[in-house]
Write an enzyme that holds these catalytic residues in place. Structure first.
Site, short mmCIF file in Angstrom:
data_model
loop_
_atom_site.label_atom_id
_atom_site.label_comp_id
_atom_site.label_asym_id
_atom_site.label_seq_id
_atom_site.Cartn_x
_atom_site.Cartn_y
_atom_site.Cartn_z
N LYS A 194 0.88 -1.16 0.00
CA LYS A 194 0.00 0.00 0.00
C LYS A 194 0.93 1.22 0.00
O LYS A 194 1.47 1.59 1.03
CB LYS A 194 -0.92 0.00 1.23
CG LYS A 194 -2.06 1.04 1.17
CD LYS A 194 -1.58 2.44 1.41
CE LYS A 194 -2.72 3.44 1.40
NZ LYS A 194 -2.27 4.80 0.97
N CYS A 235 13.26 11.45 6.63
CA CYS A 235 13.11 11.19 8.06
C CYS A 235 14.45 11.28 8.78
O CYS A 235 14.51 11.68 9.94
CB CYS A 235 12.47 9.83 8.28
SG CYS A 235 13.30 8.48 7.41
N GLU A 258 8.82 2.69 11.29
CA GLU A 258 9.83 3.74 11.16
C GLU A 258 9.07 5.03 10.94
O GLU A 258 8.45 5.23 9.90
CB GLU A 258 10.78 3.43 10.00
CG GLU A 258 12.02 4.30 10.01
CD GLU A 258 11.85 5.55 9.18
OE1 GLU A 258 11.54 6.61 9.79
OE2 GLU A 258 12.01 5.49 7.97
N LEU A 259 9.10 5.91 11.96
CA LEU A 259 8.13 7.00 12.03
C LEU A 259 8.74 8.40 11.98
O LEU A 259 8.15 9.35 12.46
CB LEU A 259 7.29 6.84 13.30
CG LEU A 259 6.67 5.46 13.50
CD1 LEU A 259 5.88 5.41 14.79
CD2 LEU A 259 5.81 5.07 12.31
N SER A 261 4.23 8.66 9.20
CA SER A 261 4.06 9.59 10.30
C SER A 261 3.86 8.86 11.62
O SER A 261 3.50 7.68 11.66
CB SER A 261 2.85 10.50 10.05
OG SER A 261 1.65 9.75 10.14
#
Length: 460
Positions: free
Chosen positions: A157, A265, A231-232, A210
């Site tokens: 996705k 990031c 992993e944000l 996010s």
């Protein structure tokens, strides 16, 4: 429902793509589940051959694929081509090294009174990958390469603004000769993700995105008792101490902040400088940031293209404007340019306080926050005063300071006299609100493996 691909340099729609219905998604899951049943039985040599062919295809498609990535999310053509080359390297890396990473881990049989004892790494099955737009190829490959080599299958996705790249990835693995259903792209809405993750045929999930999206996926996976890697993002510190080469540090700091148009990031975002060298570093840094050319991402001399979405630029503007309204100083940049597209200039702001939103939030654009530290202790305190903990950077030639910051920085990664980046050869991931789990290296391939303990008794 449909999704549009929009060129962020012009604001023009470049393609419209229909989303899958729930029934169509169910069919895709069924295909993936059947593929997982048989693909797990293939040999490592077969899997490696598929990844090597995929790498060769990426090399062949580099020009056209780079143009697609640039048109969809605005990264420069130079950056897009570099990302494609990195993906080919990652595929070849796992094709070569996965056999040793997945080899049986031999335990001390005598200690457990066995003839043999070992751990075997086996695939979990169908893995849902929810991926972002900023590195639309690499983010997927760094999951897919180890995941497919381990014998898992993938459902992707992707972010809604990079549908062409998402569909290319499915086609890539099909052209590489992987069996039908081993890797499928789902053009769907975020609202459809929960149902997929709750499907019993889906074994686990990985998400890069996010903090809010990570919490949502984590809650769903937790309620289903499914493995998840998150992993944000981060608000990475870049610490400069008195012994550093200030000119080199400032040049690297600019690259670290402006890479991928400031949308990374692991981009350094908070620049924390010892007071003894603050003024000199700031002079170098502001000059370097101001020298970067913003413009057409297809031009060879462009350093920084547009931000990927209009909302993304709005978010950056609001953070900078809030800081300025509360007393921050703009040392360069800080003004939205006239004309079409979602451009924003390299910006440095100083005199930041805890009352400003920018102090605690990640800025996803080429905006650098400059902090003055009174001493080394203060630099470490500021660096760790964040809810994130992904990457970090420290510049010093003092061995004692190097060890102190390696041990003291609250982050998943520490880079000394350099900038945080990702390589297949070293692990990637964070702590605190930057998520959990690891990608790349053997740590990454084993995240979606059943680490099966095997104990075999002595024969009578």
């Amino acid at each position: 429902m449909s999704v549009d691909a929009t060129n962020p340099a012009t604001g023009e729609t470049i393609g419209t793509f229909e989303q899958l219905t729930d029934d169509a998604v169910a069919d895709k899951i069924a295909i993936a589940a059947e593929a997982a049943r048989t693909y797990r039985l293939t040999s490592l040599d077969e899997r490696a051959a598929g990844l090597r062919r995929a790498a060769d295809i990426l090399d062949e498609d580099s020009e056209s694929l780079a143009a697609t990535m640039t048109a969809e999310m605005g990264k420069t053509l130079t950056a897009a081509k570099a990302e494609i080359a990195k993906c080919a390297k990652g595929l070849r890396y796992y094709a070569e090294h996965a056999p040793e990473m997945l080899a049986d881990d031999i335990a001390d049989a005598d200690a457990v009174s066995a003839a043999r004892a070992f751990h075997r790494f086996q695939p979990l099955g169908v893995i849902l990958a929810v991926m972002p737009w900023n590195f639309p190829l690499w983010q997927v490959i760094r999951f897919a390469a180890p995941g497919l080599m381990a014998g898992n299958v993938g459902l992707l996705k992707h972010a809604s603004n990079v549908p062409q790249t998402a569909l290319y990835l499915e086609d890539l693995f099909r052209r590489a000769g992987l069996p039908d259903g081993v890797f499928q792209t789902l053009i769907i809405s975020s609202k459809q993700v929960e149902k997929i993750l709750r499907d019993k045929r889906v074994a686990a999930a990985t998400l890069t995105g996010s903090e809010g999206a990570g919490r949502s996926i984590g809650e769903i996976a937790g309620s289903e008792l499914k493995k998840v890697v998150l992993e944000l993002g981060g608000s990475d510190p870049f610490v400069v101490l008195p012994s550093a080469d200030l000119a080199a540090a400032a040049k690297t700091a600019t690259t670290a902040r402006c890479q991928n148009n400031g949308q990374s990031c692991i981009a350094a975002k908070r620049f924390i400088v010892h007071t003894d060298v603050y003024d000199e570093f700031a002079e170098h840094f502001v000059r370097e940031m101001a020298s970067r050319k913003v413009g057409d991402p297809t031009a060879d001399d462009t350093d920084i293209g547009p931000l990927a979405t209009e909302q993304g630029r709005t978010d950056v503007v609001e953070l900078v404007d809030d800081a300025v309204a509360k007393g921050a100083k703009v040392l360069t940049g800080g003004t939205v340019p006239d004309g079409p597209g979602w451009f924003y200039p390299p910006t440095v702001i100083s005199e930041i306080t805890t009352e400003m939103d920018i102090y605690g939030e990640e800025v996803f654009g080429p905006v650098a926050s400059l902090y003055r530290a009174t001493d080394t202790d203060d630099a470490l305190r500021i660096a760790n005063d964040t809810d994130f903990g992904l990457g970090s950077n420290v510049w010093t030639t003092d061995d004692a300071e190097i060890e102190r910051f390696i041990n003291g920085l609250d982050a998943g990664q520490v880079f000394v006299n350099g900038m945080t980046t990702s390589y297949p050869e070293i692990s990637f991931g964070g702590i605190k609100n930057s998520g959990h789990g690891r990608e790349l290296t053997a740590f990454g391939i084993r995240e979606f493996c059943n680490v099966k303990t095997v104990w075999v008794a002595e024969q009578p």
